[in-house]
Every structure is written in structure tokens, then in C-alpha cells.
Scaffold this motif. Sequence first.
Motif, PDB file in Angstrom:
ATOM      1  N   LEU A   5     -26.350   7.764   0.254  1.00 56.15           N
ATOM      2  CA  LEU A   5     -24.956   7.359  -1.168  1.00 56.15           C
ATOM      3  C   LEU A   5     -24.301   9.055  -0.675  1.00 56.15           C
ATOM      4  O   LEU A   5     -22.888   8.479  -0.728  1.00 56.15           O
ATOM      5  N   SER A 182     -11.560   6.356 -17.824  1.00 54.64           N
ATOM      6  CA  SER A 182     -10.944   8.215 -17.887  1.00 54.64           C
ATOM      7  C   SER A 182      -9.355   8.014 -17.592  1.00 54.64           C
ATOM      8  O   SER A 182      -8.548   8.780 -18.285  1.00 54.64           O
ATOM      9  N   PRO A 238     -16.653   8.764 -20.427  1.00 58.00           N
ATOM     10  CA  PRO A 238     -16.737   7.208 -20.903  1.00 58.00           C
ATOM     11  C   PRO A 238     -18.428   6.462 -20.734  1.00 58.00           C
ATOM     12  O   PRO A 238     -18.471   5.711 -21.115  1.00 58.00           O
ATOM     13  N   PRO A 318     -23.597  11.253  -8.539  1.00 55.96           N
ATOM     14  CA  PRO A 318     -22.867  11.145  -7.498  1.00 55.96           C
ATOM     15  C   PRO A 318     -22.001  11.275  -6.804  1.00 55.96           C
ATOM     16  O   PRO A 318     -21.190  12.307  -6.244  1.00 55.96           O
TER      17      PRO A 318
END
Length: 378
Positions: A5, A182, A238, A318
Motif C-alpha cells: 500500500l 477534515s 476525525p 499510512p
Amino acid sequence: MKKLLVTKLLGPQALERSRGIRADELERFHSSLLDKAVKKEIVEIGKEATKLSNNSLWRMSIGRSFSEKNGEAERVRGLVTELDGLTKKVLFATLLHRPLEKLGISLFKKEIMCVSDSFDEVLERVLVEHEQKLDDHQDRDMMDVLLAAYGDENAEHKISRNHIKAFFVELFFAGTDTSAQSIQWTMAEIINNPNILKRLREEIDSVVGKTRLIQETDLPKLPYLQAVVKEGLRLHPPLPLFVRTFQEGCKIGGFYVPEKTTLIGNAYVMMRDPSVWEDPEEFKPERFLSSSRSTQEEERREQALKYIPFGSGRRGCPGSSLGYIFVGTAVGMMVQCFDWSIKGDKVQMDEAGGLNLSMAHSLKCTPVPRNRPLLADQ
Ligand code: HEM
């Protein structure tokens, strides 16, 4: 999978390669707002921002099968929202209905199965489509990379089709709503603070000008915008809670924590702690400008100990760089291109109860175009 990822989707080189997709999606976001502005329609910022982050993520990860018409990104967006609501319900039910749980009654089994089946259906279709075209093209997306690992007999860690599908569900779940929340909270703070709006606009107008749309390569030259985004995340993280289970016993702050203890960290409380933040309840982006910090060491400590909107350590987010890009460009564009009118004097800033931090009253406002030359250009 986390390594894949980071290297294939969220690392600096991967983000550079996918920059064009995000620029496209930002333009699409701008056009949609402009359309509503012309019709004098009210915009629900959270909904529009969810579309922006979800479409961008979809195209970045499963990109080559993206088409507005087939509606798959839209379908996934709906499912992510449903899953979000369901997760909240399930977590509360788990807290409140332990006795029922002990009897083996799963309160939301039907709903969970329904969302899970729908996700499975969409992702299976995308998977098959990718398998059929695997050799056809050079431009590989995240789904191609995972399919190659799935088909690799000699892979160090074998992955299954279900792993791939679960991976995408987690990705969309973790990346879409967090960024959209956000964007919404930060815009609300800006609308409530006209002096901050003015300063931000001056910075964007002087660096970007009025004849083109802000882009993500502008962000490093916009320190005040960066500070506004950071301050938005400080006051309104959040995902305010994060969970850690201790593999070994250890001492923290004078307390012994035994092995296998589960602790919940509260980023919300830490980022409003009056012993480390001056005027913690106030929206003051200046606190993040380097001139207001005495040393680099202070900046490093701030990151490590008191500023943790993306969590921390091995399980930390990440997607933080991508998150900063989504929020920075979306907020920057909305400030650059529109004035915003709201009902009443101030946006209501109440928080909805729950485990992720959303607004009790979603931000609804009407955009009024401001840069005529830019509009003529688009
Ligand atoms: C402003 C936007 C975002 C915020 C505030 C945010 C925040 C967080 C937080 C607090 C966590 C838990 C960290 C911990 O336990 O220490 C997390 C996890 C995660 N985030 Fe984000 N995130 C954002 C955007 C994104 C984006 C854009 C992506 C990817 C596309 C993403 C992917 C993930 C993933 C995959 C995890 C799970 C990591 C793991 O369990 O190891 N996030 N995020």
C-alpha cells in the motif's frame, strides 16, 4: 499488504504518478460547486468532499476501469457511508448489549451481511475485469499489483481473493470519510473566522494568482494554508481514538501496564491539553508557523508527543500525506474561488456523539464565485 500500500499507492513516488488524477478530480469538484453557485443552490460540503476523496481514491487504486457512467465509484461511496453508520451502531451495541452478545444474538447481522455482499459483488466484478485485461496494458494500478501477488506461486506471503477485497474495503473506509470530515470541519472554522479567511486568501492569491486553479504542487509554497489544515486536524481529528494492545508488560508514566492490556489513546484530549497547548480551544493556525516555534527540536517533539491526528507508530495512518493533499487542495480551492454564505451569523460547531468525530449539523452553505478571470478560463 501495508508495505504494498505504501510503496504502490501512498508513497512519494506513487503519489507523484497519480497527481494528474487528483488534479482532474479537483477540477471536477470545482465545476460541481460552480454549477451550484450559478443555480444559487445550497451545497453540503461533507457530501461533495466525500465524492472528491472517494472518486480520487477509486481512480488511483482501481483506476483504469473508472467510468462515471457505470456508477461503481458512486456505489462504493454509498456502501462506505452505510458501513460507517453500521460500524457506529455495532460498536455501541457491543458496549451496551453485552448480555445479548453473550447469548449469541448478533443485532445487526442482516445489515452487515447485506453491505458485505454488496461490496463483494462490486469488487468481484472489478477483479474479474482486471484479470481479463491483465496482460493488455502497461499502466498497472493497485488492483493489478495485488492480482499479480495473488497469482504468484512463489510469493513469500500468499494472499487470497478475499484478502484483496477486504483490503479495498479498508482503504475506502479509512481514506474517504476521514478526509471529507477534515475538509468540512476546516471550512467551518474558516467561515467562522473572517480574519483567517482574509489572510489565507491573500496568501493563495499572491502565490497562485487568480487565473488558474490551485494545485497540489503549490502546497509547499503556502505555509499559512498548511497551518490552517494542521489546526483543523488538531481541533477536529476525525478518528480521535486509537487502540493498542500491549504485547509485553511495560511502565508508562509511572504506571505498570501488564502484557495483553488494551489501551485506548485519545488524540482529541491530547491535542486540547492545556498543559502543552496555549489557548487549546481556539482555532489559531499561527501556532503552526515556524516563526512561532523556538527550535526545530520543539517541532519534532510536537509531532511525536502532542500532535497525533494520524495516530502514531507502526499502526499509524499510512495515508497522512494523501490526507494533507486532499484537505489542503480542497480547502485551498474553496477559499480561492468562492465566497460562502451561510444561514445565520456562525456555523454551528457542535460535535455529533460517536466514535468518529463528525459535525452534529452538517455544513451547508451557498458558494458565490469570486475570480471572474479564472472562471472564464475553466
Ligand atoms: C485527513 C485524513 C486522514 C486522517 C485524519 C486519518 C487518520 C487516521 C488514524 C488516526 C488512523 C489510526 C492510526 C493509529 O491507530 O495509530 C488511521 C489509519 C489508517 N488510515 Fe488514515 N487518515 C486519513 C486519511 C487516510 C487516507 C487518505 C488513507 C488512504 C487512502 C488512509 C488509510 C489508512 C489506513 C489503511 C489505516 C489503517 C492502518 C493500520 O491499521 O495499520 N487514511 N488513519
